[in-house]
Design a protein around this motif. Structure first.
Motif, PDB file in Angstrom:
ATOM      1  N   LEU A 135       0.889  -1.198  -0.125  1.00  0.00           N
ATOM      2  CA  LEU A 135      -0.007   0.138   0.202  1.00  0.00           C
ATOM      3  C   LEU A 135       0.886   1.252   0.285  1.00  0.00           C
ATOM      4  N   SER A 136       1.879   1.354   0.877  1.00  0.00           N
ATOM      5  CA  SER A 136       2.840   2.434   1.047  1.00  0.00           C
ATOM      6  C   SER A 136       3.581   2.926  -0.512  1.00  0.00           C
ATOM      7  N   MET A 137       3.981   1.854  -0.972  1.00  0.00           N
ATOM      8  CA  MET A 137       4.681   1.913  -2.320  1.00  0.00           C
ATOM      9  C   MET A 137       3.714   2.283  -3.244  1.00  0.00           C
ATOM     10  N   VAL A 144      10.367  12.100  -6.561  1.00  0.00           N
ATOM     11  CA  VAL A 144      10.637  10.925  -5.868  1.00  0.00           C
ATOM     12  C   VAL A 144      11.639  11.304  -4.705  1.00  0.00           C
ATOM     13  N   THR A 145      12.673  12.300  -4.922  1.00  0.00           N
ATOM     14  CA  THR A 145      13.425  12.667  -3.904  1.00  0.00           C
ATOM     15  C   THR A 145      12.516  13.340  -2.788  1.00  0.00           C
ATOM     16  N   VAL A 146      11.484  13.989  -2.993  1.00  0.00           N
ATOM     17  CA  VAL A 146      10.791  14.754  -2.116  1.00  0.00           C
ATOM     18  C   VAL A 146       9.945  13.732  -1.124  1.00  0.00           C
ATOM     19  N   VAL A 147       9.702  12.544  -1.936  1.00  0.00           N
ATOM     20  CA  VAL A 147       8.689  11.459  -1.294  1.00  0.00           C
ATOM     21  C   VAL A 147      10.006  10.799  -0.145  1.00  0.00           C
ATOM     22  N   ASP A 148      11.166  10.675  -0.775  1.00  0.00           N
ATOM     23  CA  ASP A 148      12.021  10.032   0.056  1.00  0.00           C
ATOM     24  C   ASP A 148      12.246  10.743   1.336  1.00  0.00           C
ATOM     25  N   ILE A 149      12.433  12.084   1.210  1.00  0.00           N
ATOM     26  CA  ILE A 149      12.901  13.007   2.406  1.00  0.00           C
ATOM     27  C   ILE A 149      11.858  12.803   3.137  1.00  0.00           C
ATOM     28  N   VAL A 150      10.388  13.045   2.774  1.00  0.00           N
ATOM     29  CA  VAL A 150       9.512  13.231   3.757  1.00  0.00           C
ATOM     30  C   VAL A 150       9.061  11.783   4.562  1.00  0.00           C
ATOM     31  N   LEU A 166      12.233   2.633   6.338  1.00  0.00           N
ATOM     32  CA  LEU A 166      13.091   1.497   6.663  1.00  0.00           C
ATOM     33  C   LEU A 166      12.738   0.644   6.056  1.00  0.00           C
ATOM     34  N   GLU A 167      11.432   0.064   5.981  1.00  0.00           N
ATOM     35  CA  GLU A 167      10.809  -0.789   5.185  1.00  0.00           C
ATOM     36  C   GLU A 167      11.193  -0.788   3.772  1.00  0.00           C
ATOM     37  N   LEU A 168      10.546   0.035   3.377  1.00  0.00           N
ATOM     38  CA  LEU A 168      10.927   0.175   1.680  1.00  0.00           C
ATOM     39  C   LEU A 168      12.430   0.457   1.272  1.00  0.00           C
ATOM     40  N   GLY A 169      13.318   0.938   2.023  1.00  0.00           N
ATOM     41  CA  GLY A 169      14.473   1.056   1.803  1.00  0.00           C
ATOM     42  C   GLY A 169      15.106   1.731   0.565  1.00  0.00           C
ATOM     43  N   PRO A 170      15.682   0.727  -0.249  1.00  0.00           N
ATOM     44  CA  PRO A 170      16.064   1.520  -1.578  1.00  0.00           C
ATOM     45  C   PRO A 170      15.004   1.441  -2.537  1.00  0.00           C
ATOM     46  N   TYR A 171      13.967   0.915  -2.318  1.00  0.00           N
ATOM     47  CA  TYR A 171      12.762   0.805  -3.409  1.00  0.00           C
ATOM     48  C   TYR A 171      12.263   2.018  -3.428  1.00  0.00           C
ATOM     49  N   VAL A 172      12.310   3.058  -2.628  1.00  0.00           N
ATOM     50  CA  VAL A 172      11.708   4.293  -2.781  1.00  0.00           C
ATOM     51  C   VAL A 172      12.495   5.379  -3.886  1.00  0.00           C
ATOM     52  N   GLY A 201      16.473  21.572  -2.360  1.00  0.00           N
ATOM     53  CA  GLY A 201      17.247  22.069  -1.221  1.00  0.00           C
ATOM     54  C   GLY A 201      16.175  22.798  -0.248  1.00  0.00           C
ATOM     55  N   PHE A 202      15.099  23.238  -0.686  1.00  0.00           N
ATOM     56  CA  PHE A 202      14.110  23.772   0.441  1.00  0.00           C
ATOM     57  C   PHE A 202      13.534  22.773   1.103  1.00  0.00           C
ATOM     58  N   ILE A 203      13.092  21.704   0.654  1.00  0.00           N
ATOM     59  CA  ILE A 203      12.442  20.638   1.331  1.00  0.00           C
ATOM     60  C   ILE A 203      13.332  19.920   2.302  1.00  0.00           C
ATOM     61  N   TYR A 204      14.746  19.736   1.705  1.00  0.00           N
ATOM     62  CA  TYR A 204      15.792  18.993   2.527  1.00  0.00           C
ATOM     63  C   TYR A 204      16.089  19.762   3.987  1.00  0.00           C
TER      64      TYR A 204
END
Lengths: 197, 173
Positions: A36-38, A77-83, A93-99, B26-29
């Protein structure tokens, strides 16, 4: 207009019909929550990229469209990863590198090429949402089946009787292929019976 | 699709896409940085208290390997050592607690791993980590534990990592 949304759910389901996005489909679906998360993360990226690319479709030069699409997708994708790392560390942690790997999910780039880069905003939103929901339900179904048979639980809650012996193979890659095979077969069977293929 | 773009215009558009992307990220990070660090520190804190249950405070005393000194009312009652090694599929990171005498392991906590869910990932379960609670370290300085059925490789990997931590910890008492 509604058709643009509906088609992703069944008729042109990204996994069952187009066989796109197989890597996350097979890799992360060991537990219902992961599936579901993915699905949700992928849909978010798909929708946001679709909106941006549809808005700017007229000023993106065709020669560099693929690099531009990739930049847009990688950004979301990076936004999702950071959030996820900041607010949902367990899921991260669960999804790890798949994000980070959502970047190379061909479903996302595929929709930009095939649809959002040549259609107006409202249709692009409907199309990407439909494809996203189609992806979510399939991943959730697949990961639920694997979790029930492989761990005897669903979303972490026990559902199988006490004497149930877990089918370990369901948690291994083979279990993903077997389950997806059965689901795809059922999908084709239904389509054949209703004559909608 | 046959619109013509001059090379210059193409370049400008591609570059602006990249610059915009960098700005957004940069902003989000920056906005999430603190929370991500906090999450990581909270995880470490929980882990140190789990492997050294008696302590009321701890302090990082070494960083190669990472060692935390646990105290109760100012007195040193244990050390927590972070150790890592290869598991079945990838890196496993653990926290091991020791009595200051170096004769006993007080507890084990798995910090991170990518073991197979339902199989190797069972190293997280109490049934396995419980074996490391108040575990005497024998003379030969190598401990033995019972492996999880169906997850021998992951269990052995954790055992090896703990044994390495025992060696690492010898220099700190």
């Amino acid at each position: 207009m509604l058709k643009t949304f509906i088609k992703g759910l069944w008729k042109e389901n990204p996994v069952l019909r187009q066989l796109l996005g197989m890597c996350p489909t097979l890799a992360v679906t060991t537990r219902a929550l992961n599936g579901l998360s993915m699905g949700l993360a992928t849909t978010f990226v798909l929708l946001c990229s679709g909106i941006i690319i549809s808005l700017f479709r007229k000023i993106i030069p065709p020669q560099v469209r693929i690099p531009v699409f990739t930049i847009v997708i990688a950004t979301f994708v990076t936004v999702v990863d950071i959030v996820l790392k900041a607010y949902f560390p367990e899921i991260s942690l669960e999804l790890g590198p798949y994000v980070p790997l959502i970047v190379v999910n061909c479903l996302i780039l595929g929709r930009q090429e095939a649809f959002t880069s040549r259609n107006p905003l409202h249709l692009s939103i409907l199309d990407t949402l439909g494809m996203g929901v189609g992806f979510i339900w399939l991943l959730t179904l697949l990961s639920s089946v694997r979790e029930i048979l492989g761990s005897g639980t669903i979303f972490g809650a026990a559902v199988m009787p006490a004497g149930f012996e877990n089918w370990v193979v369901m948690l291994l890659p083979a279990g993903a292929f077997i389950t997806l095979g059965f689901i795809t077969a059922a999908y084709n069977f239904v389509n054949m019976k209703t004559g909608s293929s | 699709m046959s619109r013509d773009f001059s090379p210059f215009k193409t370049l400008v558009i591609l570059a602006s896409a990249a610059v915009l992307s960098a700005l957004v990220l940069g902003f989000i990070y920056t906005a999430s940085e603190d929370r991500i660090r906090e999450n990581r520190e909270r995880r470490i804190r929980e882990s140190v208290y789990r492997v050294l249950p008696e302590i009321d405070m701890y302090e990082k005393v070494e960083s190669e390997p990472v060692v935390y000194e646990g105290r109760l009312k100012g007195e040193t009652v244990g050390f927590a050592v972070k150790a890592e090694g290869m598991g079945f599929q990838g890196q496993i990171t653990v926290m091991v607690g020791f009595k200051p005498s170096g004769e006993e392991i007080t507890g084990l906590d798995i910090l991170e791993s990518v073991e197979t869910p339902g199989l190797g990932a069972r190293i997280y379960e109490e049934e396995f980590t419980g074996q490391f609670k108040e575990l005497q370290i024998p003379k030969e300085r190598e401990i033995e534990v019972e492996a999880i059925t169906g997850a021998t490789i992951s269990s052995e990997a954790v055992k090896k990592i703990v044994n390495r931590a025992i060696k690492d910890a010898e220099n700190i008492y």
